[in-house]
Design a protein around this motif. Structure first.
Motif, PDB file in Angstrom:
ATOM      1  N   GLY A  52       0.765  -1.230   0.000  1.00 20.04           N
ATOM      2  CA  GLY A  52       0.000   0.000   0.000  1.00 20.04           C
ATOM      3  C   GLY A  52       0.804   1.292   0.000  1.00 20.04           C
ATOM      4  N   LEU A  53       2.010   1.291   0.591  1.00 16.69           N
ATOM      5  CA  LEU A  53       2.731   2.557   0.755  1.00 16.69           C
ATOM      6  C   LEU A  53       3.266   3.064  -0.583  1.00 16.69           C
ATOM      7  N   ASP A  54       3.202   4.374  -0.756  1.00 15.17           N
ATOM      8  CA  ASP A  54       3.523   4.983  -2.051  1.00 15.17           C
ATOM      9  C   ASP A  54       5.001   4.976  -2.400  1.00 15.17           C
ATOM     10  N   TYR A  55       5.871   4.773  -1.405  1.00 18.08           N
ATOM     11  CA  TYR A  55       7.284   5.014  -1.701  1.00 18.08           C
ATOM     12  C   TYR A  55       8.003   3.845  -2.381  1.00 18.08           C
ATOM     13  N   TYR A  56       7.357   2.670  -2.499  1.00 15.93           N
ATOM     14  CA  TYR A  56       8.025   1.544  -3.164  1.00 15.93           C
ATOM     15  C   TYR A  56       8.078   1.754  -4.674  1.00 15.93           C
ATOM     16  N   THR A  57       9.212   1.370  -5.273  1.00 15.58           N
ATOM     17  CA  THR A  57       9.415   1.644  -6.709  1.00 15.58           C
ATOM     18  C   THR A  57       9.764   0.394  -7.516  1.00 15.58           C
ATOM     19  N   GLY A  58      10.121  -0.708  -6.866  1.00 18.65           N
ATOM     20  CA  GLY A  58      10.532  -1.906  -7.610  1.00 18.65           C
ATOM     21  C   GLY A  58      10.057  -3.155  -6.915  1.00 18.65           C
ATOM     22  N   THR A  59      11.007  -3.950  -6.397  1.00 24.18           N
ATOM     23  CA  THR A  59      10.685  -5.196  -5.692  1.00 24.18           C
ATOM     24  C   THR A  59       9.801  -4.911  -4.477  1.00 24.18           C
ATOM     25  N   VAL A  60       8.774  -5.753  -4.283  1.00 26.38           N
ATOM     26  CA  VAL A  60       7.964  -5.695  -3.056  1.00 26.38           C
ATOM     27  C   VAL A  60       7.817  -7.109  -2.494  1.00 26.38           C
ATOM     28  N   TYR A  61       7.779  -7.199  -1.166  1.00 29.96           N
ATOM     29  CA  TYR A  61       7.717  -8.497  -0.486  1.00 29.96           C
ATOM     30  C   TYR A  61       6.527  -8.532   0.464  1.00 29.96           C
ATOM     31  N   GLU A  62       5.877  -9.690   0.535  1.00 27.22           N
ATOM     32  CA  GLU A  62       4.893  -9.973   1.586  1.00 27.22           C
ATOM     33  C   GLU A  62       5.088 -11.423   2.002  1.00 27.22           C
ATOM     34  N   THR A  63       4.949 -11.703   3.298  1.00 25.04           N
ATOM     35  CA  THR A  63       5.253 -13.046   3.811  1.00 25.04           C
ATOM     36  C   THR A  63       4.060 -13.607   4.565  1.00 25.04           C
ATOM     37  N   GLN A  64       3.716 -14.854   4.231  1.00 26.18           N
ATOM     38  CA  GLN A  64       2.638 -15.532   4.940  1.00 26.18           C
ATOM     39  C   GLN A  64       3.164 -16.822   5.552  1.00 26.18           C
ATOM     40  N   LEU A  65       2.568 -17.208   6.688  1.00 22.49           N
ATOM     41  CA  LEU A  65       2.886 -18.502   7.292  1.00 22.49           C
ATOM     42  C   LEU A  65       1.917 -19.547   6.749  1.00 22.49           C
ATOM     43  N   ARG A  66       2.442 -20.713   6.397  1.00 27.96           N
ATOM     44  CA  ARG A  66       1.573 -21.777   5.883  1.00 27.96           C
ATOM     45  C   ARG A  66       0.573 -22.184   6.952  1.00 27.96           C
ATOM     46  N   GLY A  67      -0.688 -22.240   6.566  1.00 25.62           N
ATOM     47  CA  GLY A  67      -1.753 -22.553   7.518  1.00 25.62           C
ATOM     48  C   GLY A  67      -2.346 -21.327   8.180  1.00 25.62           C
ATOM     49  N   TYR A  68      -1.689 -20.166   8.001  1.00 32.83           N
ATOM     50  CA  TYR A  68      -2.152 -18.906   8.618  1.00 32.83           C
ATOM     51  C   TYR A  68      -2.372 -17.826   7.554  1.00 32.83           C
ATOM     52  N   GLU A  69      -2.584 -18.268   6.317  1.00 34.55           N
ATOM     53  CA  GLU A  69      -2.698 -17.292   5.210  1.00 34.55           C
ATOM     54  C   GLU A  69      -3.834 -16.305   5.427  1.00 34.55           C
ATOM     55  N   ARG A  70      -4.892 -16.753   6.146  1.00 28.85           N
ATOM     56  CA  ARG A  70      -6.053 -15.856   6.343  1.00 28.85           C
ATOM     57  C   ARG A  70      -5.701 -14.600   7.140  1.00 28.85           C
TER      58      ARG A  70
END
Length: 436
Positions: free
Chosen positions: A275-293
């Protein structure tokens, strides 16, 4: 009375938190990141210029403040650690060696609606690398490796780091003929919340997308993969643009580097935008298996323009573990436990109050050798002193005498012991954190 969104862990949970922080800190330092702590407050205009909404920023003022109209003097509590870090780099660039690698583990404050794992006061653990003028892309490929090693060192479910590159999305949208790429990104980022039909309608409404253009944006967002096959699937959509080519090349590099380090750790996921406006290239998000919700527990990305002095820019890339978020989710599911509720390994029993000084001397001898020890609070019957230890999960009770003995209250085994040399098994020395 509890205040919603401001968690206070009980001592066993706090011990788990400290264990997690120690693992995070030691892994960050293994990769050469140096510690930093910045102030809790920033000028409000600084906070609001970096993509956060004013309703989420907590203001700071003195109780007896007379004039609240001076906007330029207003301070707010920071909502993340990247914005303060960028400000710190600008103010101290003459004293820093570049590329500058730092980690920060601090509280942040955000006035959003509290829910499970999402708080208003929470602990974050960040790493960033910044450089002067240009930052080589290989630092983007390093971020998931560090996080993968952190999570692997903890008794938690496997993590999957989802990666995208804004250049892929922006180049693709541009190639489709949609010029307001930032608005398209923001709209597509709502996909999980509102679904494809509403996103398509919003694209038509906000950026004038045709049905064909909206359908292409949604097709791009469907693509994911743990190897290089995602590139062919994007190419098959038939859109061309130089920025798209650059983004695909970068994203492929992140996926392939991580695949070699830890197979299955990283997945290209072309719907994430952050969501933040300052990212310009690579972005990362991490989820735990079984806790994706519960969504992402660790996120970040590349930023080119967050910090600059005159004509000199300080581009960076960073990633942040939401420590309170991660723990809150796992505590809520009883997925983490600790072997005892106090750090103590040994309780020295007190035969009589007249002998307390001798008992304290025994405790001192044990502590000097790194064995966490406390002396029983009263000279009650030994059965009650054993109960005192048992209720707290303390494994050993020490009985002064001629000779001294020490009892493992779990097995009932009691042996002669000397405070200057006795050593418990390594597994008993400190509380052990385990998967619940």
């Amino acid at each position: 009375m509890p205040i919603s969104g401001f968690p206070e862990w009980l001592p066993p949970q706090r011990m788990i938190e400290q264990f997690v922080l120690d693992k995070i800190r030691s892994t960050f330092e293994l990769y050469g990141f140096a510690p930093l702590e910045t102030r809790a407050v920033e000028p409000v205009e600084t906070l609001l210029s970096k993509g956060e909404t004013s309703k989420e920023v907590y203001l700071l003022r003195r109780l007896q403040e007379d004039d609240l109209s001076k906007k330029e003097d207003q301070l707010g509590l920071h909502f993340d650690l990247t914005v303060p870090f960028a400000r710190f780099v600008v103010e101290n660039h003459g004293k820093l060696q570049f590329p500058f690698r730092r980690y920060q583990i601090q509280k942040v404050w955000r006035g959003e609606r509290p829910q499970e794992g999402r708080y208003r006061e929470f602990l974050q653990a960040d790493i960033d690398v910044v450089n002067r003028d240009t930052l080589p892309f290989h630092f983007d490929t390093e971020m998931p490796l560090v996080i993968g090693d952190v999570f692997k060192s903890l008794p938690i479910p496997p993590a999957v780091i989802q990666v995208n590159n804004r250049k892929v999305c922006e180049g693709f949208y541009r190639g489709l003929g949609l010029s307001d790429t930032a608005q398209v990104l923001r709209t597509v980022d709502k996909l999980d919340k509102i679904g494809p039909d509403k996103v398509a309608a919003l694209l038509a409404e906000t950026v004038g997308a045709s049905d064909v253009q909206a359908a292409a944006c949604l097709k791009l967002a469907e693509i994911s993969g743990s190897d290089g096959s995602f590139v062919d699937r994007v190419r098959a959509l038939g859109v061309t643009d130089p920025l798209l080519d650059e983004g695909l090349e970068e994203l492929l590099q992140v996926v392939e580097t991580a695949g070699e380090h830890a197979p299955g750790l990283v997945r290209a996921e072309l719907k994430i935008a952050r969501g933040l406006d300052y990212y310009t290239g690579t972005v990362y998000e991490t989820q735990l298996r079984g806790y994706e919700r519960f969504g992402s527990v660790c996120s970040g990305g590349r930023y080119e323009n967050l910090a600059s002095v005159g004509n000199t820019r300080f581009p960076g890339v960073g990633i942040s573990i939401g420590v309170s978020r991660l723990l809150g989710i796992l505590f809520g599911q009883n997925a983490l436990g600790v072997s005892r509720s106090v750090p103590t390994c040994v309780v020295v029993a007190v035969p009589s109050e007249e002998q307390r000084a001798d008992c304290e001397r025994i405790a001192t001898a044990l502590r000097r050798r790194g064995i966490p020890t406390e002396v029983a609070p009263t000279a009650a019957k030994f059965g009650k002193q054993i109960q005192f230890a048992d209720r707290r999960g303390i494994p050993y009770v020490w009985f002064p005498g001629e000779p001294d003995t020490v009892k493992d209250i779990r097995s009932g085994e009691q042996v002669e012991a000397v405070a200057a040399s006795w050593q418990p098994p390594a597994a008993d020395l400190h509380p052990v954190v385990t998967a619940g």
